[in-house]
Design a protein around this motif. Structure first.
Motif, PDB file in Angstrom:
ATOM      1  N   GLY A 125      44.292  23.920  47.957  1.00 35.74           N
ATOM      2  CA  GLY A 125      45.095  23.261  48.981  1.00 35.74           C
ATOM      3  C   GLY A 125      46.574  23.503  48.825  1.00 35.74           C
ATOM      4  O   GLY A 125      47.383  22.977  49.587  1.00 35.74           O
ATOM      5  N   GLY A 126      46.946  24.295  47.836  1.00 29.79           N
ATOM      6  CA  GLY A 126      48.354  24.610  47.622  1.00 29.79           C
ATOM      7  C   GLY A 126      49.157  23.428  47.117  1.00 29.79           C
ATOM      8  O   GLY A 126      50.379  23.433  47.194  1.00 29.79           O
ATOM      9  N   PHE A 127      48.508  22.407  46.599  1.00 26.20           N
ATOM     10  CA  PHE A 127      49.143  21.170  46.135  1.00 26.20           C
ATOM     11  C   PHE A 127      49.964  20.502  47.246  1.00 26.20           C
ATOM     12  O   PHE A 127      50.824  19.685  46.978  1.00 26.20           O
ATOM     13  CB  PHE A 127      50.040  21.419  44.913  1.00 26.20           C
ATOM     14  CG  PHE A 127      49.268  21.757  43.686  1.00 26.20           C
ATOM     15  CD1 PHE A 127      48.582  20.785  42.988  1.00 26.20           C
ATOM     16  CD2 PHE A 127      49.219  23.062  43.219  1.00 26.20           C
ATOM     17  CE1 PHE A 127      47.865  21.095  41.857  1.00 26.20           C
ATOM     18  CE2 PHE A 127      48.511  23.382  42.086  1.00 26.20           C
ATOM     19  CZ  PHE A 127      47.833  22.396  41.403  1.00 26.20           C
ATOM     20  N   ARG A 128      49.683  20.867  48.495  1.00 23.10           N
ATOM     21  CA  ARG A 128      50.417  20.297  49.607  1.00 23.10           C
ATOM     22  C   ARG A 128      49.501  19.729  50.697  1.00 23.10           C
ATOM     23  O   ARG A 128      49.853  18.780  51.349  1.00 23.10           O
ATOM     24  CB  ARG A 128      51.331  21.340  50.245  1.00 23.10           C
ATOM     25  CG  ARG A 128      52.442  21.776  49.358  1.00 23.10           C
ATOM     26  CD  ARG A 128      53.528  22.455  50.165  1.00 23.10           C
ATOM     27  NE  ARG A 128      54.613  22.878  49.317  1.00 23.10           N
ATOM     28  CZ  ARG A 128      55.633  22.120  48.994  1.00 23.10           C
ATOM     29  NH1 ARG A 128      55.704  20.890  49.433  1.00 23.10           N
ATOM     30  NH2 ARG A 128      56.584  22.565  48.207  1.00 23.10           N
ATOM     31  N   ARG A 129      48.356  20.343  50.890  1.00 23.84           N
ATOM     32  CA  ARG A 129      47.474  19.929  51.981  1.00 23.84           C
ATOM     33  C   ARG A 129      46.193  19.333  51.431  1.00 23.84           C
ATOM     34  O   ARG A 129      45.394  20.023  50.815  1.00 23.84           O
ATOM     35  CB  ARG A 129      47.162  21.115  52.880  1.00 23.84           C
ATOM     36  CG  ARG A 129      48.415  21.631  53.549  1.00 23.84           C
ATOM     37  CD  ARG A 129      48.214  22.354  54.816  1.00 23.84           C
ATOM     38  NE  ARG A 129      47.146  21.868  55.660  1.00 23.84           N
ATOM     39  CZ  ARG A 129      46.590  22.642  56.563  1.00 23.84           C
ATOM     40  NH1 ARG A 129      46.978  23.872  56.720  1.00 23.84           N
ATOM     41  NH2 ARG A 129      45.620  22.165  57.318  1.00 23.84           N
TER      42      ARG A 129
END
Length: 137
Positions: free
Chosen positions: A80-84
């Motif tokens: 999740g890219g540490f964002r989503r």
């Protein structure tokens, strides 16, 4: 889904997002940073306790195997890219499906434990490819 709704549709969620983006500006605008931080830690602790209570009985009870639950969770967060959060949840479910499928094949049943680590390595290498190519030029 609940965290997405809370973060996007409540005033506390908007304040938390403001604190995460620009903490100094948010505090200058009067957002109670300490109170919100304590609340986030408390809610996260409660959710973590519930999740561990659900997952722990299905795992062996030694500290090493329980500590290794962090590796698949890190792989999902990295997907999740540490964002989503939605991509992290989808990635975690997909990783679980692939691990379950690998468990059904006799030759891959041992390799399924290394799959989250392989996903982490592959994603880190993929995310750093631009820097490598720029440095090579």
């Amino acid at each position: 889904v609940a965290s997405k709704i809370v973060l996007s549709r409540t005033s506390a969620g908007v304040q938390l997002r403001a604190l995460s983006e620009r903490p100094t500006t948010a505090e200058l605008l009067g957002i109670p940073a300490k109170r919100l931080s304590v609340a986030v830690w408390a809610v996260t602790g409660v959710v973590s306790t519930l999740v561990i209570s659900i997952v722990a009985p299905s795992q062996s009870n030694d500290a090493t195997s329980l500590a290794m639950l962090v590796v698949p969770a890190s792989a999902a967060a990295l997907l999740g890219g540490f964002r989503r959060l939605d991509l992290a949840v989808a990635g975690g479910l997909m990783l679980g499906l692939v691990q379950g499928a690998a468990a059904q094949v006799d030759g891959l049943s041992v390799a399924r434990y290394f799959l989250p680590f392989a996903v982490i390595v592959a994603l880190l290498l993929w995310s750093q490819r631009k820097e490598v190519w720029d440095a090579a030029r």
